[in-house]
Design a protein around this motif. Structure first.
Motif, PDB file in Angstrom:
ATOM      1  N   MET A   7       0.863  -1.170   0.000  1.00 58.65           N
ATOM      2  CA  MET A   7       0.000   0.000   0.000  1.00 58.65           C
ATOM      3  C   MET A   7       0.906   1.228   0.000  1.00 58.65           C
ATOM      4  O   MET A   7       1.866   1.302   0.757  1.00 58.65           O
ATOM      5  CB  MET A   7      -0.881  -0.023   1.245  1.00 58.65           C
ATOM      6  CG  MET A   7      -1.848   1.117   1.324  1.00 58.65           C
ATOM      7  SD  MET A   7      -2.903   1.148   2.783  1.00 58.65           S
ATOM      8  CE  MET A   7      -3.678  -0.410   2.765  1.00 58.65           C
ATOM      9  N   SER A   8       0.598   2.181  -0.820  1.00 57.43           N
ATOM     10  CA  SER A   8       1.438   3.360  -0.906  1.00 57.43           C
ATOM     11  C   SER A   8       1.189   4.303   0.265  1.00 57.43           C
ATOM     12  O   SER A   8       0.169   4.239   0.944  1.00 57.43           O
ATOM     13  CB  SER A   8       1.185   4.089  -2.222  1.00 57.43           C
ATOM     14  OG  SER A   8      -0.091   4.685  -2.205  1.00 57.43           O
ATOM     15  N   ARG A   9       2.160   5.155   0.484  1.00 56.01           N
ATOM     16  CA  ARG A   9       2.089   6.106   1.593  1.00 56.01           C
ATOM     17  C   ARG A   9       0.927   7.070   1.429  1.00 56.01           C
ATOM     18  O   ARG A   9       0.192   7.351   2.378  1.00 56.01           O
ATOM     19  CB  ARG A   9       3.401   6.866   1.691  1.00 56.01           C
ATOM     20  CG  ARG A   9       3.451   7.834   2.845  1.00 56.01           C
ATOM     21  CD  ARG A   9       4.813   8.463   2.990  1.00 56.01           C
ATOM     22  NE  ARG A   9       5.763   7.406   3.275  1.00 56.01           N
ATOM     23  CZ  ARG A   9       7.008   7.376   2.812  1.00 56.01           C
ATOM     24  NH1 ARG A   9       7.449   8.341   2.050  1.00 56.01           N
ATOM     25  NH2 ARG A   9       7.807   6.391   3.108  1.00 56.01           N
ATOM     26  N   SER A  10       0.707   7.570   0.233  1.00 53.42           N
ATOM     27  CA  SER A  10      -0.369   8.537   0.024  1.00 53.42           C
ATOM     28  C   SER A  10      -1.743   7.891   0.211  1.00 53.42           C
ATOM     29  O   SER A  10      -2.655   8.524   0.746  1.00 53.42           O
ATOM     30  CB  SER A  10      -0.265   9.179  -1.356  1.00 53.42           C
ATOM     31  OG  SER A  10      -0.433   8.200  -2.361  1.00 53.42           O
ATOM     32  N   LEU A  11      -1.876   6.628  -0.201  1.00 53.28           N
ATOM     33  CA  LEU A  11      -3.148   5.935  -0.009  1.00 53.28           C
ATOM     34  C   LEU A  11      -3.432   5.722   1.472  1.00 53.28           C
ATOM     35  O   LEU A  11      -4.557   5.929   1.930  1.00 53.28           O
ATOM     36  CB  LEU A  11      -3.145   4.597  -0.746  1.00 53.28           C
ATOM     37  CG  LEU A  11      -4.401   3.738  -0.565  1.00 53.28           C
ATOM     38  CD1 LEU A  11      -5.632   4.466  -1.088  1.00 53.28           C
ATOM     39  CD2 LEU A  11      -4.225   2.403  -1.225  1.00 53.28           C
ATOM     40  N   SER A  12      -2.419   5.329   2.230  1.00 53.34           N
ATOM     41  CA  SER A  12      -2.652   5.113   3.656  1.00 53.34           C
ATOM     42  C   SER A  12      -2.967   6.420   4.368  1.00 53.34           C
ATOM     43  O   SER A  12      -3.792   6.444   5.283  1.00 53.34           O
ATOM     44  CB  SER A  12      -1.457   4.414   4.298  1.00 53.34           C
ATOM     45  OG  SER A  12      -0.316   5.217   4.238  1.00 53.34           O
ATOM     46  N   LEU A  13      -2.366   7.523   3.960  1.00 48.75           N
ATOM     47  CA  LEU A  13      -2.693   8.817   4.569  1.00 48.75           C
ATOM     48  C   LEU A  13      -4.099   9.269   4.194  1.00 48.75           C
ATOM     49  O   LEU A  13      -4.800   9.886   5.003  1.00 48.75           O
ATOM     50  CB  LEU A  13      -1.656   9.864   4.174  1.00 48.75           C
ATOM     51  CG  LEU A  13      -0.271   9.648   4.770  1.00 48.75           C
ATOM     52  CD1 LEU A  13       0.705  10.679   4.240  1.00 48.75           C
ATOM     53  CD2 LEU A  13      -0.315   9.664   6.277  1.00 48.75           C
ATOM     54  N   ARG A  14      -4.526   8.954   2.995  1.00 48.27           N
ATOM     55  CA  ARG A  14      -5.906   9.261   2.609  1.00 48.27           C
ATOM     56  C   ARG A  14      -6.897   8.425   3.420  1.00 48.27           C
ATOM     57  O   ARG A  14      -7.959   8.908   3.809  1.00 48.27           O
ATOM     58  CB  ARG A  14      -6.112   9.021   1.122  1.00 48.27           C
ATOM     59  CG  ARG A  14      -5.474  10.067   0.266  1.00 48.27           C
ATOM     60  CD  ARG A  14      -5.764   9.840  -1.192  1.00 48.27           C
ATOM     61  NE  ARG A  14      -5.040  10.801  -1.992  1.00 48.27           N
ATOM     62  CZ  ARG A  14      -4.461  10.525  -3.131  1.00 48.27           C
ATOM     63  NH1 ARG A  14      -4.539   9.319  -3.647  1.00 48.27           N
ATOM     64  NH2 ARG A  14      -3.819  11.456  -3.793  1.00 48.27           N
ATOM     65  N   LEU A  15      -6.535   7.175   3.672  1.00 47.93           N
ATOM     66  CA  LEU A  15      -7.396   6.322   4.487  1.00 47.93           C
ATOM     67  C   LEU A  15      -7.448   6.802   5.940  1.00 47.93           C
ATOM     68  O   LEU A  15      -8.493   6.716   6.579  1.00 47.93           O
ATOM     69  CB  LEU A  15      -6.924   4.874   4.414  1.00 47.93           C
ATOM     70  CG  LEU A  15      -7.170   4.175   3.083  1.00 47.93           C
ATOM     71  CD1 LEU A  15      -6.535   2.790   3.091  1.00 47.93           C
ATOM     72  CD2 LEU A  15      -8.644   4.089   2.766  1.00 47.93           C
ATOM     73  N   VAL A  16      -6.341   7.329   6.450  1.00 48.26           N
ATOM     74  CA  VAL A  16      -6.356   7.933   7.787  1.00 48.26           C
ATOM     75  C   VAL A  16      -7.313   9.112   7.811  1.00 48.26           C
ATOM     76  O   VAL A  16      -8.102   9.279   8.749  1.00 48.26           O
ATOM     77  CB  VAL A  16      -4.937   8.361   8.225  1.00 48.26           C
ATOM     78  CG1 VAL A  16      -4.988   9.237   9.466  1.00 48.26           C
ATOM     79  CG2 VAL A  16      -4.078   7.152   8.490  1.00 48.26           C
ATOM     80  N   SER A  17      -7.284   9.927   6.769  1.00 49.18           N
ATOM     81  CA  SER A  17      -8.209  11.061   6.677  1.00 49.18           C
ATOM     82  C   SER A  17      -9.658  10.583   6.639  1.00 49.18           C
ATOM     83  O   SER A  17     -10.540  11.184   7.267  1.00 49.18           O
ATOM     84  CB  SER A  17      -7.919  11.898   5.436  1.00 49.18           C
ATOM     85  OG  SER A  17      -6.620  12.391   5.487  1.00 49.18           O
ATOM     86  N   LEU A  18      -9.895   9.497   5.935  1.00 48.28           N
ATOM     87  CA  LEU A  18     -11.240   8.939   5.862  1.00 48.28           C
ATOM     88  C   LEU A  18     -11.697   8.404   7.221  1.00 48.28           C
ATOM     89  O   LEU A  18     -12.848   8.607   7.615  1.00 48.28           O
ATOM     90  CB  LEU A  18     -11.289   7.830   4.815  1.00 48.28           C
ATOM     91  CG  LEU A  18     -12.645   7.207   4.538  1.00 48.28           C
ATOM     92  CD1 LEU A  18     -13.579   8.241   3.919  1.00 48.28           C
ATOM     93  CD2 LEU A  18     -12.493   6.016   3.631  1.00 48.28           C
ATOM     94  N   VAL A  19     -10.806   7.769   7.957  1.00 51.59           N
ATOM     95  CA  VAL A  19     -11.147   7.278   9.294  1.00 51.59           C
ATOM     96  C   VAL A  19     -11.437   8.446  10.228  1.00 51.59           C
ATOM     97  O   VAL A  19     -12.385   8.413  11.010  1.00 51.59           O
ATOM     98  CB  VAL A  19     -10.019   6.376   9.855  1.00 51.59           C
ATOM     99  CG1 VAL A  19     -10.256   6.040  11.318  1.00 51.59           C
ATOM    100  CG2 VAL A  19      -9.900   5.103   9.048  1.00 51.59           C
ATOM    101  N   ILE A  20     -10.640   9.510  10.142  1.00 51.80           N
ATOM    102  CA  ILE A  20     -10.872  10.690  10.975  1.00 51.80           C
ATOM    103  C   ILE A  20     -12.214  11.323  10.638  1.00 51.80           C
ATOM    104  O   ILE A  20     -12.969  11.726  11.536  1.00 51.80           O
ATOM    105  CB  ILE A  20      -9.723  11.694  10.816  1.00 51.80           C
ATOM    106  CG1 ILE A  20      -8.456  11.114  11.451  1.00 51.80           C
ATOM    107  CG2 ILE A  20     -10.060  13.035  11.445  1.00 51.80           C
ATOM    108  CD1 ILE A  20      -7.214  11.916  11.180  1.00 51.80           C
ATOM    109  N   LEU A  21     -12.540  11.414   9.372  1.00 53.49           N
ATOM    110  CA  LEU A  21     -13.843  11.947   8.976  1.00 53.49           C
ATOM    111  C   LEU A  21     -14.972  11.076   9.494  1.00 53.49           C
ATOM    112  O   LEU A  21     -15.993  11.585   9.989  1.00 53.49           O
ATOM    113  CB  LEU A  21     -13.925  12.067   7.450  1.00 53.49           C
ATOM    114  CG  LEU A  21     -15.212  12.634   6.877  1.00 53.49           C
ATOM    115  CD1 LEU A  21     -15.399  14.073   7.315  1.00 53.49           C
ATOM    116  CD2 LEU A  21     -15.197  12.527   5.374  1.00 53.49           C
ATOM    117  N   SER A  22     -14.795   9.769   9.430  1.00 56.36           N
ATOM    118  CA  SER A  22     -15.833   8.877   9.944  1.00 56.36           C
ATOM    119  C   SER A  22     -15.961   8.984  11.457  1.00 56.36           C
ATOM    120  O   SER A  22     -17.037   8.736  12.007  1.00 56.36           O
ATOM    121  CB  SER A  22     -15.557   7.434   9.527  1.00 56.36           C
ATOM    122  OG  SER A  22     -14.455   6.911  10.224  1.00 56.36           O
TER     123      SER A  22
END
Length: 61
Positions: free
Chosen positions: A1-16
């Motif tokens: 998994m790329s770094r940018s994808l994992s950071l985007r997923l962190v943002s998605l978890v924070i939004l959720s």
């Protein structure tokens, strides 16, 4: 998994973390539904941060 994808997923978890407790499980009177969500969200953020920072190394001089 790329770094940018994992950071985007962190943002998605924070939004959720803002949306889910108030929108989806806000009407549930029991506290354990919210507790389970927060535990899973915390574990998800920890795992995603480990994945995002796995490539960081210290240069030995």
């Amino acid at each position: 998994m790329s770094r940018s994808l994992s950071l985007r997923l962190v943002s998605l978890v924070i939004l959720s973390c803002y949306l889910v407790p108030y929108a989806l499980i806000g009407q549930i009177g029991a506290w354990y539904g919210s507790f389970l969500f927060w535990c899973l969200a915390g574990v998800a953020v920890i795992v995603l941060n480990i994945i995002a920072t796995a490539g960081f190394t210290e240069d030995a001089e």
